[in-house]
Enzyme design. Structure first.
Site, PDB file in Angstrom:
ATOM      1  N   ARG A  64       0.905  -1.245  -0.066  1.00  0.00           N
ATOM      2  CA  ARG A  64       0.019  -0.002   0.067  1.00  0.00           C
ATOM      3  C   ARG A  64       0.901   1.382   0.014  1.00  0.00           C
ATOM      4  O   ARG A  64       0.580   2.309  -0.322  1.00  0.00           O
ATOM      5  CB  ARG A  64      -0.914  -0.187   1.405  1.00  0.00           C
ATOM      6  CG  ARG A  64      -2.093  -0.945   0.779  1.00  0.00           C
ATOM      7  CD  ARG A  64      -3.004  -1.007   2.118  1.00  0.00           C
ATOM      8  NE  ARG A  64      -2.335  -1.338   3.180  1.00  0.00           N
ATOM      9  CZ  ARG A  64      -2.567  -2.931   3.798  1.00  0.00           C
ATOM     10  NH1 ARG A  64      -2.888  -3.705   2.970  1.00  0.00           N
ATOM     11  NH2 ARG A  64      -1.776  -3.267   4.727  1.00  0.00           N
ATOM     12  N   GLU A 101       5.952 -11.078  14.165  1.00  0.00           N
ATOM     13  CA  GLU A 101       5.564 -11.867  15.243  1.00  0.00           C
ATOM     14  C   GLU A 101       5.881 -13.230  15.241  1.00  0.00           C
ATOM     15  O   GLU A 101       6.192 -13.810  16.391  1.00  0.00           O
ATOM     16  CB  GLU A 101       4.118 -11.477  15.467  1.00  0.00           C
ATOM     17  CG  GLU A 101       3.444 -11.383  16.796  1.00  0.00           C
ATOM     18  CD  GLU A 101       2.082 -11.116  16.754  1.00  0.00           C
ATOM     19  OE1 GLU A 101       1.562 -10.664  15.674  1.00  0.00           O
ATOM     20  OE2 GLU A 101       1.500 -11.403  17.891  1.00  0.00           O
TER      21      GLU A 101
HETATM   22  P1  AMP Z   1       4.935  -2.862  11.141  1.00  0.00           P
HETATM   23  O1  AMP Z   1       6.192  -3.337  10.410  1.00  0.00           O
HETATM   24  O2  AMP Z   1       4.605  -3.603  12.215  1.00  0.00           O
HETATM   25  O3  AMP Z   1       5.110  -1.338  11.487  1.00  0.00           O
HETATM   26  O4  AMP Z   1       3.889  -3.078   9.907  1.00  0.00           O
HETATM   27  C1  AMP Z   1       3.547  -2.191   8.960  1.00  0.00           C
HETATM   28  C2  AMP Z   1       2.762  -2.788   7.875  1.00  0.00           C
HETATM   29  O5  AMP Z   1       1.890  -3.556   8.059  1.00  0.00           O
HETATM   30  C3  AMP Z   1       2.309  -1.809   7.086  1.00  0.00           C
HETATM   31  O6  AMP Z   1       2.847  -1.927   5.550  1.00  0.00           O
HETATM   32  C4  AMP Z   1       0.909  -1.822   7.138  1.00  0.00           C
HETATM   33  O7  AMP Z   1       0.239  -1.939   5.592  1.00  0.00           O
HETATM   34  C5  AMP Z   1       0.324  -3.346   7.699  1.00  0.00           C
HETATM   35  N1  AMP Z   1      -0.364  -3.136   9.069  1.00  0.00           N
HETATM   36  C6  AMP Z   1       0.221  -3.256  10.154  1.00  0.00           C
HETATM   37  N2  AMP Z   1      -0.766  -3.190  11.090  1.00  0.00           N
HETATM   38  C7  AMP Z   1      -1.886  -2.850  10.330  1.00  0.00           C
HETATM   39  C8  AMP Z   1      -3.160  -2.315  10.658  1.00  0.00           C
HETATM   40  N3  AMP Z   1      -3.576  -2.562  12.129  1.00  0.00           N
HETATM   41  N4  AMP Z   1      -4.021  -1.973   9.698  1.00  0.00           N
HETATM   42  C9  AMP Z   1      -3.659  -2.166   8.395  1.00  0.00           C
HETATM   43  N5  AMP Z   1      -2.452  -2.329   8.079  1.00  0.00           N
HETATM   44  C10 AMP Z   1      -1.592  -2.684   8.883  1.00  0.00           C
END
Ligand code: AMP
Length: 176
Positions: A64, A101
């Site tokens: 996205r 995770e």
């Molecule tokens: P992180 O590496 O945990 O910061 O996760 C970021 C990626 O996961 C981004 O590219 C988001 O598109 C997706 N993502 C993580 N959590 C969510 C959420 N609650 N809603 C939508 N997309 C999420």
């Protein structure tokens, strides 16, 4: 951005509980993308964070981050560089692994996508735990880029993703 506009964006984002797995409240941005006015408002606001900064390239994160990143690059009149999940890029790549995770993931970039010293911004739709953005920062640094800032449509502040990104300037349009 005016409060009334931020309210309209917040109302358009659809919260989907337990997707893709139990306990995750997924922020569905597709209603924003489907509304020309809201999408345009969003990319203009995100692009305005680097106005007059003479950015050379926008780096967008799979998947996205491509939607927002490519639109922002086009607004700024500069090039777009995709950071992809492993195995998708056809040319010679640099890669960086990071923990999820459960297990590991790998992000990749074409080695010749950014020249040393080029000033870049990193764009994604959402900052959660920061693992993906941290790996992307490392990747872009390997190519010798000068990272101006990272820009997100949404930041889930309670997950402290910012802590993983060190000194990097973070700009988020909507913070939860
Ligand atoms: P992180 O590496 O945990 O910061 O996760 C970021 C990626 O996961 C981004 O590219 C988001 O598109 C997706 N993502 C993580 N959590 C969510 C959420 N609650 N809603 C939508 N997309 C999420």
């Amino acid at each position: 951005m005016k409060n009334i506009e931020l309210n309209r964006l917040e109302k358009a984002i659809r919260d989907v509980p337990d997707f893709p797995k139990p306990g995750i409240l997924f922020k569905d941005i597709t209603p924003v993308l489907a509304n020309a006015e809201l999408f345009s408002m969003s990319i203009h606001a995100m692009a305005s964070t680097v106005k007059d900064a003479n950015i050379d390239k926008v780096v967008g994160i799979d998947a996205r981050g491509f939607i927002f990143g490519a639109a922002i690059a086009n607004l700024l009149g500069i090039g777009f560089v995709p950071v992809r999940k492993s195995g998708k890029l056809p040319w010679s790549t640099e890669s960086e692994s990071y923990s999820l995770e459960y297990g590991e993931s790998v992000v990749e970039i074409h080695k010749d996508a950014i020249s040393p010293g080029e000033k870049v911004i990193i764009v994604d739709d959402l900052l959660a735990t920061g693992g993906t953005a941290e790996a992307t920062l490392k990747l872009v640094k390997k190519l010798g880029a000068d990272i101006h800032s990272a820009c997100f449509f949404i930041e889930l502040e309670f997950l402290n993703g910012k802590e993983k990104l060190g000194e990097t300037e973070i700009n988020s349009l909507l913070v939860y």
